[in-house]
Scaffold this motif. Structure first.
Motif, short mmCIF file in Angstrom:
data_model
loop_
_atom_site.label_atom_id
_atom_site.label_comp_id
_atom_site.label_asym_id
_atom_site.label_seq_id
_atom_site.Cartn_x
_atom_site.Cartn_y
_atom_site.Cartn_z
N PHE A 3 -26.66 -0.94 10.54
CA PHE A 3 -25.96 0.15 9.88
C PHE A 3 -26.91 1.34 9.83
CE2 PHE A 3 -27.97 -2.61 6.79
CZ PHE A 3 -28.63 -1.75 5.91
N HIS A 4 -26.41 2.48 9.35
CA HIS A 4 -27.22 3.69 9.26
C HIS A 4 -27.18 4.25 7.84
CE1 HIS A 4 -27.02 3.59 13.66
NE2 HIS A 4 -28.03 4.42 13.66
N LEU A 5 -28.31 4.80 7.41
CA LEU A 5 -28.40 5.50 6.14
C LEU A 5 -28.52 6.99 6.44
CD1 LEU A 5 -31.08 3.17 4.53
CD2 LEU A 5 -28.61 3.08 4.13
N ARG A 6 -27.99 7.80 5.54
CA ARG A 6 -28.04 9.26 5.73
C ARG A 6 -28.79 9.89 4.57
NH1 ARG A 6 -25.36 12.75 9.02
NH2 ARG A 6 -25.08 14.89 8.31
N GLY A 7 -29.78 10.72 4.90
CA GLY A 7 -30.61 11.33 3.87
C GLY A 7 -29.84 12.29 2.99
N GLY A 8 -30.13 12.24 1.70
CA GLY A 8 -29.51 13.14 0.74
C GLY A 8 -30.57 13.78 -0.13
N ALA A 49 -34.41 10.08 14.47
CA ALA A 49 -35.50 9.23 14.96
C ALA A 49 -36.02 9.70 16.31
CB ALA A 49 -35.02 7.78 15.05
N ALA A 50 -35.12 10.17 17.19
CA ALA A 50 -35.54 10.57 18.54
C ALA A 50 -36.45 11.79 18.51
CB ALA A 50 -34.30 10.87 19.38
N PRO A 112 -31.72 4.25 11.04
CA PRO A 112 -31.15 2.95 11.41
C PRO A 112 -31.74 1.83 10.57
CG PRO A 112 -32.81 3.59 13.00
CD PRO A 112 -32.67 4.76 12.05
N ALA A 113 -30.93 0.85 10.25
CA ALA A 113 -31.38 -0.31 9.47
C ALA A 113 -30.55 -1.51 9.89
CB ALA A 113 -31.23 -0.06 7.97
N SER A 114 -31.04 -2.70 9.58
CA SER A 114 -30.28 -3.91 9.88
C SER A 114 -30.68 -5.02 8.92
CB SER A 114 -30.49 -4.37 11.33
OG SER A 114 -31.83 -4.78 11.53
N VAL A 115 -29.78 -5.96 8.71
CA VAL A 115 -30.06 -7.16 7.92
C VAL A 115 -29.78 -8.37 8.79
CG1 VAL A 115 -29.68 -6.14 5.65
CG2 VAL A 115 -27.74 -7.09 6.90
N GLN A 116 -30.61 -9.40 8.63
CA GLN A 116 -30.47 -10.63 9.41
C GLN A 116 -30.81 -11.81 8.52
OE1 GLN A 116 -33.25 -10.25 12.62
NE2 GLN A 116 -32.24 -8.48 13.53
N LEU A 117 -30.30 -13.00 8.91
CA LEU A 117 -30.65 -14.23 8.23
C LEU A 117 -31.67 -14.96 9.08
CD1 LEU A 117 -27.17 -15.46 6.98
CD2 LEU A 117 -28.85 -14.06 5.79
N ARG A 118 -32.66 -15.57 8.43
CA ARG A 118 -33.72 -16.27 9.14
C ARG A 118 -33.90 -17.67 8.56
NH1 ARG A 118 -37.34 -12.59 11.58
NH2 ARG A 118 -36.03 -11.04 12.62
N ALA A 136 -31.08 10.85 -5.57
CA ALA A 136 -31.34 11.49 -6.86
C ALA A 136 -30.76 10.66 -8.00
CB ALA A 136 -30.78 12.91 -6.89
N GLY A 137 -30.84 9.34 -7.87
CA GLY A 137 -30.38 8.45 -8.92
C GLY A 137 -28.90 8.15 -8.90
N ARG A 138 -28.15 8.75 -7.98
CA ARG A 138 -26.71 8.52 -7.91
C ARG A 138 -26.37 7.69 -6.67
NH1 ARG A 138 -27.19 13.96 -8.72
NH2 ARG A 138 -26.57 14.35 -6.56
N ARG A 139 -25.39 6.84 -6.82
CA ARG A 139 -24.96 6.04 -5.67
C ARG A 139 -24.20 6.93 -4.69
NH1 ARG A 139 -22.08 0.10 -5.46
NH2 ARG A 139 -21.47 0.19 -3.26
N VAL A 140 -24.65 6.94 -3.43
CA VAL A 140 -24.01 7.77 -2.41
C VAL A 140 -23.48 6.94 -1.24
CG1 VAL A 140 -25.33 9.83 -3.00
CG2 VAL A 140 -26.24 8.21 -1.29
N GLY A 141 -23.75 5.66 -1.24
CA GLY A 141 -23.26 4.82 -0.15
C GLY A 141 -23.60 3.38 -0.40
N GLY A 142 -23.00 2.51 0.38
CA GLY A 142 -23.27 1.08 0.24
C GLY A 142 -22.29 0.26 1.03
N LEU A 143 -22.56 -1.01 1.10
CA LEU A 143 -21.68 -1.94 1.80
C LEU A 143 -21.94 -3.34 1.29
CD1 LEU A 143 -23.47 -3.64 4.17
CD2 LEU A 143 -23.56 -1.34 5.11
#
Length: 255
Positions: A3-8, A49-50, A112-118, A136-143
């Motif tokens: 998934f991707h995070l976006r800077g705020g 990133a590029a 970019p970010a990712s989560v995996q099970l190991r 800034a202390g406020r929720r702006v995204g999630g899954l």
């Protein structure tokens, strides 16, 4: 899952909570996104990133325990951190709560970010993974990622066991289900690797920085199922003949 995070608005923070998975979870982020307190490593991230220049840690291989990680970054809730190939891998225990208090990501930049099970129990995992981004202390995204076993969720335990056996020399197949008394028995093995082998390092294997080709290791018999389950491992064989009940004598070569 990627998934991707976006800077705020600063500070950007990240919280990850695995729930009832029964397996270790890892979060992967670019190394420059972590809040390094070392002055020479704390390069602010700006743009995509590029567009970023090479980070001082991009070519470094490093492992930090939880206490070291907290001291150097302020990150809480991770069992261990591994750095390799410009990526940071953070291990989180089931039921834990990972907090990255400050992501180094510029406003409107993407990360970019990712989560995996190991681990040996990853194929049988069920549960959920909650990801929350704060600005800034406020929720702006999630899954929330729901992990469950279905027809297309990968191999069944029987299929996985068969795949593990095909990777093992016949003399080692009896250690897939070793009796309790043999789990601590040390084995001298030769591993044929195809990289990157981070999951093997998480098991405590000393690979000497080698993640491809043939590597000699000594491990407890109880780890053999997890080693055989690793996608980094092509084949495993003993470095000397094993009798049915004979202890694995020390190798004169020192491997």
């Amino acid at each position: 899952m990627s998934f991707h995070l976006r800077g705020g608005e600063e500070p950007n923070a990240l919280i990850v909570e695995p729930e009832r998975l029964g397996a270790t979870m890892v979060l992967r982020l670019p190394v420059e996104a972590l809040p390094w307190r070392d002055a020479e490593l704390a390069g602010a991230r700006r743009g995509r990133a590029a567009e970023m220049p090479a980070h001082p840690l991009a070519a470094l291989r490093l492992s930090l325990a939880a206490s070291q990680l907290a001291d150097r970054t302020g990150i809480r809730g991770a069992e261990r951190l591994w750095l390799a190939d410009g990526m940071a891998t953070l291990a989180i225990a089931d039921g834990g709560r990972l907090v990255v208090p400050r992501l180094r990501i510029g406003r409107a930049a993407t990360l970019p970010a990712s989560v995996q099970l190991r681990g040996a129990r990853a194929a049988q995992a069920r549960g959920s993974i909650h990801v929350v981004q704060l600005s800034a202390g406020r929720r702006v995204g999630g899954l929330t990622l729901v992990v469950s076993r279905g027809r297309d969720d990968g191999p069944t335990p029987t299929e996985a066991n068969g795949a593990q056996r095909r990777k093992l020399h016949p003399a080692l197949q009896r250690f897939l289900l070793p009796p309790t008394a043999e789990k601590g028995r040390e084995l001298s093995l030769l591993l044929l690797l195809r990289g990157p082998a981070e999951d093997l390092e998480q098991l405590g294997l000393r690979l000497g920085g080698r993640h491809t080709g043939v590597v000699a290791v000594r491990v407890a018999a109880g780890l053999l199922p997890a080693i055989a389950a690793s996608p980094s491992v092509l084949f495993v064989e003993p470095s000397r003949p094993l009798g049915p009940d004979q202890p694995d004598a020390p190798d004169a070569s020192g491997l």
